[in-house]
Write an enzyme that holds these catalytic residues in place. Sequence first.
Site, PDB file in Angstrom:
ATOM      1  CG  ASP A  79       5.970 -26.207  17.621  1.00 51.07           C
ATOM      2  OD1 ASP A  79       5.500 -26.566  16.526  1.00 51.07           O
ATOM      3  OD2 ASP A  79       6.362 -25.049  17.869  1.00 51.07           O
ATOM      4  NE  ARG A  80      10.761 -26.568  11.616  1.00 49.10           N
ATOM      5  CZ  ARG A  80      10.736 -26.425  10.294  1.00 49.10           C
ATOM      6  NH1 ARG A  80      11.093 -27.438   9.516  1.00 49.10           N
ATOM      7  NH2 ARG A  80      10.367 -25.280   9.741  1.00 49.10           N
ATOM      8  CG  ASP A  81       9.130 -23.656  12.627  1.00 45.49           C
ATOM      9  OD1 ASP A  81      10.336 -23.892  12.494  1.00 45.49           O
ATOM     10  OD2 ASP A  81       8.270 -23.968  11.778  1.00 45.49           O
ATOM     11  CB  CYS A 115      -6.088 -31.840   7.430  1.00 44.26           C
ATOM     12  SG  CYS A 115      -5.080 -30.775   8.484  1.00 44.26           S
ATOM     13  CE  LYS A 121       1.722 -28.468  15.975  1.00 46.22           C
ATOM     14  NZ  LYS A 121       3.051 -28.214  16.560  1.00 46.22           N
TER      15      LYS A 121
END
Length: 499
Positions: free
Chosen positions: A336-338, A421, A425
């Site tokens: 994950d990024r943030d 969608c 996640k």
Amino acid sequence: MTGVPYDVVVPTVGRPSLGDLLVALARGRGPAPDRILLVDDRRRPDGPLLPQGPPAGMGAPVHVVAGPGAGPAAARNAGWQAARATWVAFLDDDVVPDPDWPERLVADLAVAEPGAAGVQGRLRVPLPPDRRPTDWERNVAGLGTARWATADMAYRRAVLAALGGFDERFPRAFREDADLALRVTAAGWRLAVGARTTSHPVRPASPWVSVRLQAGNADDALMRRLHGRRWHEAAGTPRGRIARHLAVTAAGLVGLAAAPRRPRLSAAALAAWAAGTAELAWARIAPGPRSAGEIATMAATSAVLPAVATWHRLAGEVRARQLINKPRPPAAVLLDRDGTLVVDVPYNGDPERVVPTPGARLALDRLRDAGVPVAVVSNQSGIARGLLTPEQVDAVNRRVEELLGPLGPWLVCPHGPDDGCACRKPAAGLVEAAASALGVPPQRCAVIGDIGADIEAARAAGARGVLVPTPATRPEEVAAAPEVAPDLPSAVDLLLGRR
């Protein structure tokens, strides 16, 4: 190109024979591969792999892929993961395909049944026509009858992805191909033998090469742990002489230990050792040229070979037990990024506000050193909300890579929570897409994130999930996570099996 699409993967340590292989491919008749992928597996590269570039007339682009320097299994995995075609044809860097190899390969693949996972080529080992072969030459000639040898073996890329490719716990070129073949057939696939032919010349070797090759006994120990005591029969390989080596070594040890106090026992044991050594030496001398040099080499190496084989087998048994009880590292790590790679700044579109989380660069370097590919899976609902543009998200991602190094493919969900969608996640879409982009099954991936949605996405895709909580992580998310680490480096160490 016409026919069945295929890529060629060649793991190499830079042997001069690589040039002969490439020339043979350049001159080959028939449909060229989509790409030729050379996996540079030199541990200490001292220059470009191809200083003069590929030979003239190559019918396909040649790409050099950085290998992990961890043995042929890991190198082949790096190669097929970089491949894109339906079929991946593996060649060793010391073989020479016949002039019609491309044509016959495509024909082999075209007639392969849907249930066929792989098609083996036929290996031909040229031997001296004017004398009987030496012990080393007979050893290499055994490749001509070996089953599923990856010196010339084509696999469906989808099958490699489904099974996780070659088992990197095999550190040398000995049993990793048989292990994969047994896993393929156990999964219900079939393996076929094609009509193409490849020459495998006997390269020069040290007189002590037979002693060095005894390291393969350690791999036999791992094969027994993985596939049971009857794995030789399933793989179609001879059992070898390990039982005799153990007996001869035991006799020698008893003879030495009993010498001070029990001379008769010592003499009998040493006589048994001498008889066993002589039997081994003659078994290797008799079918050979019986020259003075060959006889001397066989006598010298036969005196130490049983002890070396015994040592490797016993050490292999210990190592195999440790490896079996230790989970395999993931084939890829998705991050994950943030909140995981960088400090979470809600809806950040400004690259100047990117700050890595503590230890992020260290954790990524550990993954890179271990040869584990990575990708980023990130929800960016700010795009759907009108708070960010895709260009701003891309700019922030570029800044992350400037600070932390290359991170592989970026998989971003631009949708909002109510868009329904399949990628956002906690749905599995981003994880599955990242796994597909890296060429590995989702079940062999691990996901590291800072909130429950990251872990739920991993669970939905069948991947392993590790939570690295931040002050924003809810207590119930921590309680529900299957694995929790205090920081990103600790999460990576957990996945790599380190303390």
